[in-house]
Design a protein around this motif. Structure first.
Motif, short mmCIF file in Angstrom:
data_model
loop_
_atom_site.label_atom_id
_atom_site.label_comp_id
_atom_site.label_asym_id
_atom_site.label_seq_id
_atom_site.Cartn_x
_atom_site.Cartn_y
_atom_site.Cartn_z
N HIS A 66 0.83 -1.21 0.00
CA HIS A 66 0.00 0.00 0.00
C HIS A 66 0.87 1.26 0.00
CE1 HIS A 66 -4.00 -1.53 0.12
NE2 HIS A 66 -3.87 -2.17 1.27
N GLU A 67 1.92 1.25 0.81
CA GLU A 67 2.78 2.43 0.86
C GLU A 67 3.49 2.65 -0.47
OE1 GLU A 67 6.41 4.41 3.49
OE2 GLU A 67 5.52 2.50 4.13
N LEU A 68 3.99 1.58 -1.07
CA LEU A 68 4.65 1.72 -2.37
C LEU A 68 3.66 2.22 -3.41
CD1 LEU A 68 6.94 1.42 -4.36
CD2 LEU A 68 6.43 -1.04 -4.51
N ARG A 69 2.44 1.71 -3.38
CA ARG A 69 1.42 2.16 -4.33
C ARG A 69 1.17 3.67 -4.17
NH1 ARG A 69 -1.93 -1.29 -3.05
NH2 ARG A 69 -1.61 -2.85 -4.69
N GLY A 70 1.16 4.12 -2.91
CA GLY A 70 1.01 5.56 -2.68
C GLY A 70 2.17 6.35 -3.24
N ASP A 71 3.38 5.83 -3.07
CA ASP A 71 4.57 6.51 -3.62
C ASP A 71 4.46 6.62 -5.14
OD1 ASP A 71 5.48 6.49 -1.02
OD2 ASP A 71 6.87 4.82 -1.31
N ILE A 72 3.98 5.56 -5.75
CA ILE A 72 3.84 5.55 -7.21
C ILE A 72 2.79 6.57 -7.65
CG2 ILE A 72 3.14 4.16 -9.21
CD1 ILE A 72 4.20 1.70 -7.64
N TYR A 73 1.67 6.59 -6.96
CA TYR A 73 0.61 7.55 -7.31
C TYR A 73 1.10 8.99 -7.17
CZ TYR A 73 -3.08 3.99 -7.54
OH TYR A 73 -3.87 2.93 -7.90
N LEU A 74 1.93 9.24 -6.18
CA LEU A 74 2.44 10.60 -6.00
C LEU A 74 3.29 11.01 -7.19
CD1 LEU A 74 2.47 12.96 -3.94
CD2 LEU A 74 4.67 12.07 -3.14
N VAL A 75 4.14 10.09 -7.66
CA VAL A 75 4.98 10.37 -8.84
C VAL A 75 4.11 10.57 -10.08
CG1 VAL A 75 6.72 9.40 -10.38
CG2 VAL A 75 6.98 9.16 -7.90
N LEU A 76 2.98 9.86 -10.12
CA LEU A 76 2.07 9.97 -11.27
C LEU A 76 1.14 11.18 -11.13
CD1 LEU A 76 1.07 6.20 -11.72
CD2 LEU A 76 2.54 7.57 -13.21
N ASP A 77 1.40 12.02 -10.14
CA ASP A 77 0.61 13.23 -9.90
C ASP A 77 -0.86 12.90 -9.61
OD1 ASP A 77 0.28 15.96 -9.54
OD2 ASP A 77 -0.15 16.35 -11.66
N ARG A 78 -1.04 11.90 -8.76
CA ARG A 78 -2.37 11.51 -8.31
C ARG A 78 -2.40 11.55 -6.79
NH1 ARG A 78 -3.43 5.99 -11.67
NH2 ARG A 78 -5.21 5.90 -10.23
N PRO A 79 -2.32 12.76 -6.20
CA PRO A 79 -2.17 12.89 -4.75
C PRO A 79 -3.31 12.29 -3.95
CG PRO A 79 -2.70 15.01 -5.77
CD PRO A 79 -2.38 14.07 -6.87
N GLU A 80 -4.53 12.35 -4.46
CA GLU A 80 -5.66 11.77 -3.72
C GLU A 80 -5.50 10.26 -3.60
OE1 GLU A 80 -8.12 13.24 -2.16
OE2 GLU A 80 -7.40 15.25 -2.68
N ASP A 81 -5.11 9.63 -4.70
CA ASP A 81 -4.89 8.19 -4.67
C ASP A 81 -3.70 7.84 -3.78
OD1 ASP A 81 -7.00 7.57 -6.40
OD2 ASP A 81 -5.75 7.90 -8.18
#
Length: 220
Positions: free
Chosen positions: A176-191
């Motif tokens: 879950h944490e890694l998925r959040g890190d990925i979403y942040l890089v993809l400019d999806r802060p809510e996700d």
């Protein structure tokens, strides 16, 4: 001693049976003997191979944890020994654990491409043999680290596909944490926030995770 007519008939019947079946029976005996010999040889070879793989892995542990605490792990030796295990003993569990050590050293040396290659090998060769099940914890560890390396190498889309392709089980907080890190890089802060909160809900008490949420405004 005279042989009766009944005995002569029995002897003749046995001769006919042998003429018809004797060669086949001998073939069965030969094949069985060869099979037993082959099985014994395979067992001996397997035992020898396991012993060699175990020795190589022990050398990796020694190189990774030198007796002198002031010394750094010998990265070159670890990588070389792990390569030997993967090449010469690909079916051994020692090769997979050695690969994790090798990838760790490659990351610390800044060689992310080498780390990704080795971790991908572990994921692709999870099953050590037809009859031996994969070590679930080892495979999930390798997958999680592979996702992090992919992200660090600037490939968030591929990293996201990877983490979404597995059932994380007890590794759920980390995924879950890694998925959040990925979403942040993809400019999806809510996700990203939702994934980090999911990591907390799954049991993560990481200070780093808490800081990520605070920086994103994920905590009240």
């Amino acid at each position: 001693m005279a042989i009766s007519a009944a005995e002569e008939e029995n002897i003749e019947a046995l001769r006919r049976w042998w003429d018809e079946n004797g060669k086949f029976l001998l073939l069965i005996v030969i094949v069985a003997a060869a099979g037993y010999g082959g099985w014994s040889f395979w067992q001996q070879s397997s035992a020898s191979g396991r012993a060699t793989a175990s020795d190589l892995y022990e050398e990796i542990l020694i190189a990774a944890q030198p007796l002198d605490v002031t010394q750094e792990p010998d990265a070159a030796v670890i990588v070389e020994l792990a390569d030997q295990l993967m090449e010469n003993h690909p079916g051994s569990i020692y090769a997979r654990y050695g690969a994790l050590f090798s990838a760790q050293q490659s990351v610390q040396q800044g060689d992310l491409a080498a780390a990704q290659e080795v971790l991908q090998w572990v994921v692709d060769n999870a099953q050590t043999s037809i009859i031996q099940r994969a070590d679930e914890g080892l495979v999930l560890t390798a997958t999680l680290r592979l996702g992090r390396v992919m992200l660090a190498r600037g490939d968030p889309d591929r990293a996201l596909l990877l983490v979404n392709s597995v059932d994380p089980r007890s590794f759920e907080p980390g995924f879950h944490e890694l998925r959040g890190d990925i979403y942040l890089v993809l400019d999806r802060p809510e996700d990203a926030r939702d994934s980090w909160l999911a990591a907390q809900d799954a049991g993560s008490v990481s200070d780093g995770l808490r800081m990520k949420l605070e920086n994103l405004g994920g905590l009240n």
